[in-house]
Design an enzyme around this catalytic site. Structure first.
Site, PDB file in Angstrom:
ATOM      1  N   PRO A   1       0.831  -1.210   0.000  1.00  0.00           N
ATOM      2  CA  PRO A   1       0.000   0.000   0.000  1.00  0.00           C
ATOM      3  C   PRO A   1       0.861   1.252   0.000  1.00  0.00           C
ATOM      4  O   PRO A   1       1.845   1.358   0.740  1.00  0.00           O
ATOM      5  CB  PRO A   1      -0.795  -0.122   1.306  1.00  0.00           C
ATOM      6  CG  PRO A   1      -0.862  -1.592   1.569  1.00  0.00           C
ATOM      7  CD  PRO A   1       0.449  -2.144   1.068  1.00  0.00           C
ATOM      8  N   CYS A   2       0.495   2.208  -0.859  1.00  0.00           N
ATOM      9  CA  CYS A   2       1.353   3.373  -1.066  1.00  0.00           C
ATOM     10  C   CYS A   2       0.958   4.566  -0.218  1.00  0.00           C
ATOM     11  O   CYS A   2       1.662   5.572  -0.198  1.00  0.00           O
ATOM     12  CB  CYS A   2       1.322   3.772  -2.541  1.00  0.00           C
ATOM     13  SG  CYS A   2      -0.302   4.317  -3.116  1.00  0.00           S
ATOM     14  N   GLN A   3      -0.167   4.520   0.489  1.00  0.00           N
ATOM     15  CA  GLN A   3      -0.682   5.709   1.152  1.00  0.00           C
ATOM     16  C   GLN A   3       0.307   6.388   2.102  1.00  0.00           C
ATOM     17  O   GLN A   3       0.329   7.616   2.188  1.00  0.00           O
ATOM     18  CB  GLN A   3      -1.986   5.381   1.908  1.00  0.00           C
ATOM     19  CG  GLN A   3      -3.196   5.231   1.015  1.00  0.00           C
ATOM     20  CD  GLN A   3      -3.264   3.866   0.367  1.00  0.00           C
ATOM     21  OE1 GLN A   3      -2.448   2.995   0.636  1.00  0.00           O
ATOM     22  NE2 GLN A   3      -4.251   3.665  -0.492  1.00  0.00           N
ATOM     23  N   PRO A   4       1.164   5.654   2.852  1.00  0.00           N
ATOM     24  CA  PRO A   4       2.086   6.359   3.745  1.00  0.00           C
ATOM     25  C   PRO A   4       3.059   7.280   3.019  1.00  0.00           C
ATOM     26  O   PRO A   4       3.628   8.179   3.632  1.00  0.00           O
ATOM     27  CB  PRO A   4       2.840   5.212   4.432  1.00  0.00           C
ATOM     28  CG  PRO A   4       1.947   4.038   4.335  1.00  0.00           C
ATOM     29  CD  PRO A   4       1.254   4.195   3.019  1.00  0.00           C
ATOM     30  N   PHE A   5       3.260   7.054   1.708  1.00  0.00           N
ATOM     31  CA  PHE A   5       4.276   7.816   0.981  1.00  0.00           C
ATOM     32  C   PHE A   5       3.673   8.662  -0.140  1.00  0.00           C
ATOM     33  O   PHE A   5       4.395   9.323  -0.873  1.00  0.00           O
ATOM     34  CB  PHE A   5       5.307   6.854   0.375  1.00  0.00           C
ATOM     35  CG  PHE A   5       5.788   5.825   1.363  1.00  0.00           C
ATOM     36  CD1 PHE A   5       6.729   6.167   2.307  1.00  0.00           C
ATOM     37  CD2 PHE A   5       5.284   4.538   1.353  1.00  0.00           C
ATOM     38  CE1 PHE A   5       7.175   5.232   3.230  1.00  0.00           C
ATOM     39  CE2 PHE A   5       5.716   3.599   2.273  1.00  0.00           C
ATOM     40  CZ  PHE A   5       6.665   3.955   3.212  1.00  0.00           C
TER      41      PHE A   5
END
Length: 384
Positions: free
Chosen positions: A113-117
């Site tokens: 999942p890319c949401q943190p970045f």
């Protein structure tokens, strides 16, 4: 590996190559089903779908999202879905899924999942547990030593200190003897009708490995557009679904948003609206012109997010019809085939699509791995 290193490589990255559909079919025939795919953070199966199109064999899918894994299981009956959070999954629990004497190369796909970045995430937290997911992947790489590795994420994953998740992963790959290569690429250079900028890392125990050459973006092979992807789908009203087309279902619109989309033009923004339709914040801040926007027919779409069927959350309005794009249209913009069916409610399906790796991008990467495996086998057989 720094942001400057990767962006410098991307700036000189070749953007011309023959289309995927017209080349490499001999590789697909020669190497078909000769690489097994273990898809970590599989989501609904965008990566697996593209790798399968290229000729690889998805065997295992690991994800903790029950809705996404339900879609995966529906479309990949030949694979084993494992509903687990990798942070609590022991390497010993996957032992049963590996042959004692390996007969084919294994590819670990890891598109966390890319949401943190992501730039879209304006509330980033250094303690976000999702940021450590690649570190947990390292346990499985160290234990099972896959011959091949694919990592895809937003470019922001490699920003920050040398102790960041990507730097830690590449340090591990160096320790284990992997050759690896990373770069920032655009999905629309690979036949995806979407402006989606991603960081891709490929790694191999066989030897040096390259990123795929672009296939689209020239006069002879222009980038694909929204029109190319969705114009053939039948008209649809907001809040309705088409009984003949799987997943061709659009979210409803409130009366005020219906008035807003009627006042919107393709490629425009809320600035086109009369004052009575504008939000108070529109007079207080500049920017955010992509929200409440319509897509343009003759350009790639913006990057799809987990709210890609919501008119108020991005430029996700249909170019002509008074509604946001449907689930089927969002899937087409991610280059899923028409027969790929999603399961779940509208919010879950939109999240699955927004999180997915575009299928045609994964296919291009899969063909790169098959090129690489074929060349390695030629060297072993003394043919090079």
């Amino acid at each position: 590996m720094t942001l400057q290193d990767i962006e410098g490589a991307a700036s000189s990255y070749p953007t011309v190559c023959a289309p995927i559909d017209e080349v490499d079919q001999d590789i697909v025939r020669d190497c078909a089903r000769e690489v097994d795919v273990y898809d970590f953070f599989s989501g609904c199966g965008g990566t697996s779908a593209g790798l399968k199109r290229a000729g690889l064999s998805p065997l295992i899918a690991v994800d903790f999202d029950e809705g996404a894994l339900g879609t995966y299981a529906h479309n990949f009956p030949e694979a084993t879905p494992i509903l687990r959070d990798i942070r609590g999954l022991g390497t010993d629990e996957l032992e049963v899924h590996f042959e004692r004497d390996r007969k084919r190369p294994i590819l670990f796909s890891a598109c966390a999942p890319c949401q943190p970045f992501s730039k879209q995430n304006r509330q980033k937290s250094p303690t976000d547990a999702r940021a450590s997911l690649l570190g947990h992947l390292g346990r499985f790489i160290e234990r099972f030593r896959p011959e091949l590795l694919l990592v895809e994420n937003v470019p922001g994953i490699q920003k920050g200190a040398e102790q960041g998740p990507l730097a830690s992963l590449t340090d591990l790959l160096d320790e284990l003897g992997y050759h690896h290569n990373a770069g920032i690429i655009w999905a629309h250079h690979y036949g995806v009708p979407q402006s989606r900028r991603r960081l891709v890392l490929v790694a191999s125990l066989f030897g040096p490995i390259d990123l795929p050459l672009a296939t689209h973006g020239t006069r002879d092979m222009p980038v694909r557009t929204v029109r190319d992807a969705i114009a053939q789908l039948p008209p649809l009203e907001a809040g309705r679904s088409d009984p003949e087309v799987p997943n061709h279902q659009a979210a409803n619109l409130t009366p005020i948003n219906m008035a807003r989309i009627r006042a919107s033009r393709p490629g425009g923004s809320w600035a086109d609206w009369p004052d009575a339709l504008r939000l108070p914040c529109h007079s207080e801040v500049e920017g955010y012109t992509d929200v409440y926007g319509r897509m343009a027919w003759n350009r790639p779409s913006p990057a799809l997010t987990t709210r890609c069927i919501s008119y108020s959350n991005g430029r996700f309005g249909h170019p002509e019809q008074n509604r946001a794009i449907s689930i089927r249209e969002a899937a087409a913009l991610q280059t899923f085939e028409d027969d790929f069916e999603f399961v779940g409610n509208l919010a879950s399906m939109a999240k699955q699509i927004g999180n997915a790796v575009p299928v045609r991008l994964a296919e291009a990467l899969g063909l790169t791995f098959l090129h690489h495996v074929r060349e390695h086998l030629r060297v072993l057989n003394g043919q090079a």
